[in-house]
Design a protein around this motif. Sequence first.
Motif, PDB file in Angstrom:
ATOM      1  N   SER A 139      -7.153  69.514  41.601  1.00  0.00           N
ATOM      2  CA  SER A 139      -6.698  69.084  40.282  1.00  0.00           C
ATOM      3  C   SER A 139      -6.262  70.283  39.444  1.00  0.00           C
ATOM      4  O   SER A 139      -5.215  70.250  38.796  1.00  0.00           O
ATOM      5  CB  SER A 139      -7.807  68.310  39.572  1.00  0.00           C
ATOM      6  OG  SER A 139      -7.432  67.971  38.273  1.00  0.00           O
ATOM      7  N   GLU A 161     -15.017  73.260  28.240  1.00  0.00           N
ATOM      8  CA  GLU A 161     -13.894  72.541  28.841  1.00  0.00           C
ATOM      9  C   GLU A 161     -12.646  72.720  27.989  1.00  0.00           C
ATOM     10  O   GLU A 161     -12.722  72.737  26.760  1.00  0.00           O
ATOM     11  CB  GLU A 161     -14.178  71.036  28.934  1.00  0.00           C
ATOM     12  CG  GLU A 161     -15.242  70.662  29.908  1.00  0.00           C
ATOM     13  CD  GLU A 161     -15.395  69.148  30.024  1.00  0.00           C
ATOM     14  OE1 GLU A 161     -15.947  68.723  31.038  1.00  0.00           O
ATOM     15  OE2 GLU A 161     -14.963  68.408  29.123  1.00  0.00           O
ATOM     16  N   SER A 201      -9.837  67.076  30.213  1.00  0.00           N
ATOM     17  CA  SER A 201     -10.212  68.314  30.904  1.00  0.00           C
ATOM     18  C   SER A 201      -9.877  68.188  32.383  1.00  0.00           C
ATOM     19  O   SER A 201      -9.641  67.084  32.891  1.00  0.00           O
ATOM     20  CB  SER A 201     -11.706  68.574  30.732  1.00  0.00           C
ATOM     21  OG  SER A 201     -12.449  67.604  31.459  1.00  0.00           O
ATOM     22  N   ASN A 202      -9.896  69.299  33.077  1.00  0.00           N
ATOM     23  CA  ASN A 202      -9.641  69.274  34.510  1.00  0.00           C
ATOM     24  C   ASN A 202     -10.647  68.362  35.217  1.00  0.00           C
ATOM     25  O   ASN A 202     -10.282  67.612  36.115  1.00  0.00           O
ATOM     26  CB  ASN A 202      -9.695  70.689  35.097  1.00  0.00           C
ATOM     27  CG  ASN A 202      -9.349  70.683  36.560  1.00  0.00           C
ATOM     28  OD1 ASN A 202      -8.249  70.297  36.930  1.00  0.00           O
ATOM     29  ND2 ASN A 202     -10.293  71.069  37.397  1.00  0.00           N
ATOM     30  N   ARG A 203     -11.902  68.392  34.800  1.00  0.00           N
ATOM     31  CA  ARG A 203     -12.929  67.528  35.408  1.00  0.00           C
ATOM     32  C   ARG A 203     -12.560  66.062  35.219  1.00  0.00           C
ATOM     33  O   ARG A 203     -12.625  65.266  36.161  1.00  0.00           O
ATOM     34  CB  ARG A 203     -14.300  67.815  34.787  1.00  0.00           C
ATOM     35  CG  ARG A 203     -15.418  66.891  35.291  1.00  0.00           C
ATOM     36  CD  ARG A 203     -16.709  67.065  34.500  1.00  0.00           C
ATOM     37  NE  ARG A 203     -16.558  66.935  33.065  1.00  0.00           N
ATOM     38  CZ  ARG A 203     -16.447  65.756  32.400  1.00  0.00           C
ATOM     39  NH1 ARG A 203     -16.474  64.631  33.067  1.00  0.00           N
ATOM     40  NH2 ARG A 203     -16.321  65.749  31.091  1.00  0.00           N
ATOM     41  N   GLU A 204     -12.142  65.689  34.014  1.00  0.00           N
ATOM     42  CA  GLU A 204     -11.769  64.301  33.731  1.00  0.00           C
ATOM     43  C   GLU A 204     -10.522  63.887  34.519  1.00  0.00           C
ATOM     44  O   GLU A 204     -10.438  62.762  35.023  1.00  0.00           O
ATOM     45  CB  GLU A 204     -11.536  64.113  32.228  1.00  0.00           C
ATOM     46  CG  GLU A 204     -12.805  64.253  31.410  1.00  0.00           C
ATOM     47  CD  GLU A 204     -12.548  64.390  29.922  1.00  0.00           C
ATOM     48  OE1 GLU A 204     -13.366  63.850  29.149  1.00  0.00           O
ATOM     49  OE2 GLU A 204     -11.548  65.045  29.525  1.00  0.00           O
ATOM     50  N   GLY A 254     -18.408  70.124  27.308  1.00  0.00           N
ATOM     51  CA  GLY A 254     -18.412  69.009  28.251  1.00  0.00           C
ATOM     52  C   GLY A 254     -19.750  68.298  28.273  1.00  0.00           C
ATOM     53  O   GLY A 254     -20.633  68.547  27.443  1.00  0.00           O
ATOM     54  N   ASN A 302     -10.425  66.540  44.160  1.00  0.00           N
ATOM     55  CA  ASN A 302     -11.508  67.491  43.894  1.00  0.00           C
ATOM     56  C   ASN A 302     -11.034  68.415  42.775  1.00  0.00           C
ATOM     57  O   ASN A 302      -9.824  68.585  42.568  1.00  0.00           O
ATOM     58  CB  ASN A 302     -11.941  68.231  45.164  1.00  0.00           C
ATOM     59  CG  ASN A 302     -10.915  69.229  45.666  1.00  0.00           C
ATOM     60  OD1 ASN A 302     -10.447  70.077  44.910  1.00  0.00           O
ATOM     61  ND2 ASN A 302     -10.571  69.142  46.932  1.00  0.00           N
ATOM     62  N   PRO A 303     -11.954  68.983  42.004  1.00  0.00           N
ATOM     63  CA  PRO A 303     -11.560  69.786  40.838  1.00  0.00           C
ATOM     64  C   PRO A 303     -10.634  70.963  41.153  1.00  0.00           C
ATOM     65  O   PRO A 303      -9.754  71.276  40.345  1.00  0.00           O
ATOM     66  CB  PRO A 303     -12.899  70.270  40.273  1.00  0.00           C
ATOM     67  CG  PRO A 303     -13.870  69.211  40.691  1.00  0.00           C
ATOM     68  CD  PRO A 303     -13.411  68.779  42.062  1.00  0.00           C
ATOM     69  N   ALA A 357      -9.592  65.199  37.409  1.00  0.00           N
ATOM     70  CA  ALA A 357     -10.019  65.090  38.811  1.00  0.00           C
ATOM     71  C   ALA A 357     -10.707  63.750  39.060  1.00  0.00           C
ATOM     72  O   ALA A 357     -10.435  63.080  40.063  1.00  0.00           O
ATOM     73  CB  ALA A 357     -10.945  66.247  39.172  1.00  0.00           C
ATOM     74  N   GLU A 358     -11.581  63.331  38.147  1.00  0.00           N
ATOM     75  CA  GLU A 358     -12.273  62.041  38.297  1.00  0.00           C
ATOM     76  C   GLU A 358     -11.286  60.877  38.257  1.00  0.00           C
ATOM     77  O   GLU A 358     -11.381  59.948  39.063  1.00  0.00           O
ATOM     78  CB  GLU A 358     -13.323  61.868  37.194  1.00  0.00           C
ATOM     79  CG  GLU A 358     -14.536  62.758  37.356  1.00  0.00           C
ATOM     80  CD  GLU A 358     -15.479  62.714  36.147  1.00  0.00           C
ATOM     81  OE1 GLU A 358     -15.225  61.937  35.194  1.00  0.00           O
ATOM     82  OE2 GLU A 358     -16.465  63.479  36.156  1.00  0.00           O
TER      83      GLU A 358
END
Length: 179
Positions: A61, A88, A46-49, A82, A57-58, A51-52
């Motif tokens: 990303s 997600e 996912s975009n969050r993953e 998520g 930052n999301p 970005a991490e």
Amino acid sequence: MNDDTPAAAALARAVERRDATDAEAKALASSIRIRILRLCLDEGLSNREIAEATGLNPATSLHHVRMLADTGFLAAQEVRRGKRGSREIPYLATGKSWFLNTGDMTTEMLEAFTAEFTAAPYEERTLGRMAAMLTEDEVEEFRSRIDELFEEFRSRRKKPGATQWGLFIAMHPSDPHDR
């Protein structure tokens, strides 16, 4: 000649290659986007993953993810839940970049490799450098054998117990006076 030989496979790949469009070349002209493609090679993230994993930052990303998705380098997968129950969309690399001629991406490739290499545990890194005296025929043979080896291992996808490893090979004439 048997059509299943490495030479036949290399020829087939060469025929399949095409020049990147302006949008495709622009999408790949970023070390961050090259890293994102490697991260999403065998597993949808996912975009969050993403970005991490990249330290972005999301919002930043998402900009990169959208550019890669819009040009067909990433494909959205089925929506999932998520960590906190949020919706997600995981993205998976399509492998499209393997079949494009993108021009000189030296800086972007080196930056992506350096970021990935230095992030790996020191004990697990392998680095070598050499100079070889090669005739023109030997240079072509060496390149062909590297291409065959790359293709053999690239075609192996995720399997139980396997860990993804990054590999970067560069080749150049060492002394311009020898040419």
